[in-house]
Write an enzyme that holds these catalytic residues in place. Structure first.
Site, PDB file in Angstrom:
ATOM      1  CG  HIS A  56      -2.064   0.954   1.114  1.00  0.00           C
ATOM      2  ND1 HIS A  56      -1.920   2.312   1.285  1.00  0.00           N
ATOM      3  CD2 HIS A  56      -3.366   0.740   0.823  1.00  0.00           C
ATOM      4  CE1 HIS A  56      -3.098   2.893   1.098  1.00  0.00           C
ATOM      5  NE2 HIS A  56      -3.990   1.970   0.830  1.00  0.00           N
ATOM      6  NE  ARG A  89      -2.810   7.343  -1.757  1.00  0.00           N
ATOM      7  CZ  ARG A  89      -3.064   6.281  -2.497  1.00  0.00           C
ATOM      8  NH1 ARG A  89      -3.085   6.372  -3.809  1.00  0.00           N
ATOM      9  NH2 ARG A  89      -3.295   5.106  -1.939  1.00  0.00           N
TER      10      ARG A  89
END
Length: 375
Positions: free
Chosen positions: A243, A266
């Site tokens: 990740h 994000r």
């Protein structure tokens, strides 16, 4: 997976014994934060032109697989085609709120469903276990938490074992028991928390042993090992995903277990910056692309920067991370420069401030123009 399967079986009239090695249900699912990916036929402006085929293609691309590739292609198509039904079942069978839909990394459209004011993992596990535990009073459910399955019981003599007849398990006191059943289901998580030399991670992806993990310490591949011990075949064991974002705790910079900085941070507009204040990637690219870009910089720490609007959109996520001391509020480029100057490999605040100001202004101008992002 375990709670969902249990509830579906209980609803069908089956009697279920649920064995969980931890004291609490949920596993890594309880730690999830960003949402559940699904294609739905309900059209909104955010995904007016989305199609099931597009969802399949995006998923295959993120998995580094062609959609028609052997077993993987059919699995991707199956998951995608049934994703709408799964979302509708969760909304109808539990109290879970999935009203927010966002476009996150690797997706061409908004497909990630999450609660309007909460963390998807905690909300989902709470809702599912609430429904599952309703069956305890009737005797349909036997819940064995703090119990660890040690082997699968099989029919036939030693050396010629056949069908699975149930499980042997150790209770919280360490006492051994056997449970016989017509059907046995394994629904366990990954194996990234076992770093021993004989671990599944060491066997299949030794190159990842030095990376920290966001998995709970229970994620040691027990279910896979149980199945493999009776001859089950495996596929894609090397497909361990890195990740792109996990929070660095200033009190323990090199901790081997970190808090996940969810994809959603994000997706709402968070920017990734190097310690020198430069943006280097499209934050909504597939995870492997973001990770590759991070590694290419040579940096070991990065900043994720959200403006006020993005922070508001993140809601409970930003509040939780700030409460844990993982997010800090700063004012303007100068404040951000002062914060980032403490990162490993960072320039000093005086050097960072004008660079950050230029970088953020350029991004804002591109966003206002509606495109042209160099990444």
């Amino acid at each position: 997976a375990g709670l969902t399967a249990t509830l579906r079986l209980l609803d069908s009239g089956a009697s279920v014994m649920l064995v969980e090695k931890e004291k609490r249900l949920g596993g890594n699912s309880a730690k999830a934060s960003s949402g559940i990916n699904a294609w739905t036929s309900t059209r909104t402006e955010a995904h007016a032109n989305d199609t099931l085929a597009s969802f399949v293609a995006d998923t295959a691309k993120s998995a580094l697989r062609d959609a028609g590739f052997s077993h993987t292609g059919s699995m991707i198509e199956l998951l995608a085609s049934r994703s709408e039904a799964a979302i509708e079942w969760l909304k109808a069978r539990t109290t879970i709120d999935l009203s927010k839909v966002a476009q996150l990394g690797g997706h061409s459209f908004a497909r990630t469903h999450r609660p309007s004011n909460g963390m998807i993992g905690a909300e989902l596990v709470f809702a599912l276990q609430k429904e599952v535990k309703r069956f305890e009073a009737s005797g349909s459910l036997r819940l064995c938490s703090g119990c660890r399955v040690t082997r699968l019981l099989q029919d036939g003599p030693e050396g010629a074992e056949g069908a699975v007849l149930g499980v042997a398990y150790a209770d919280a006191a360490g006492d051994e028991h056997e449970a016989r059943a017509a059907d046995t289901m394994l629904a366990t998580g990954g194996f990234a928390s076992d770093r021993s030399s004989a671990s599944l991670l060491a066997t299949h992806r030794p190159d990842l042993l030095h990376f920290p993990t966001t998995n709970g310490d229970w994620a040691t591949g027990d279910g896979m090992k149980l199945a493999m011990n009776i001859g089950a075949s495996t596929v894609d064991m090397d497909r361990v995903q890195i990740h792109p974002t996990g929070f660095v705790d200033a009190k323990d910079l090199d901790a081997s277990t970190k808090v996940l900085c969810g994809e959603m941070m994000r997706g709402v507009g968070g920017l990734l910056l190097t310690p020198n204040g430069t943006r280097f990637v499209n934050e909504l690219a597939p995870r492997d692309k973001v990770v590759a870009a991070e590694l290419a910089t040579g940096a070991t720490e990065f900043a994720i920067v959200l403006n006020a609007a993005a922070s508001k959109e993140a809601g409970k996520h930003a509040e939780l991370y700030e409460r844990k001391g993982l997010l800090s509020r700063v004012v303007g480029a100068a404040g951000l420069a002062g914060y980032m100057a403490g990162m490993r490999g960072a320039a000093d605040a005086a050097t960072l401030a004008p660079r950050l100001s230029s970088e953020l202004e350029a991004y804002s101008a591109t966003a206002a123009a509606g495109g042209g992002d160099p990444w």
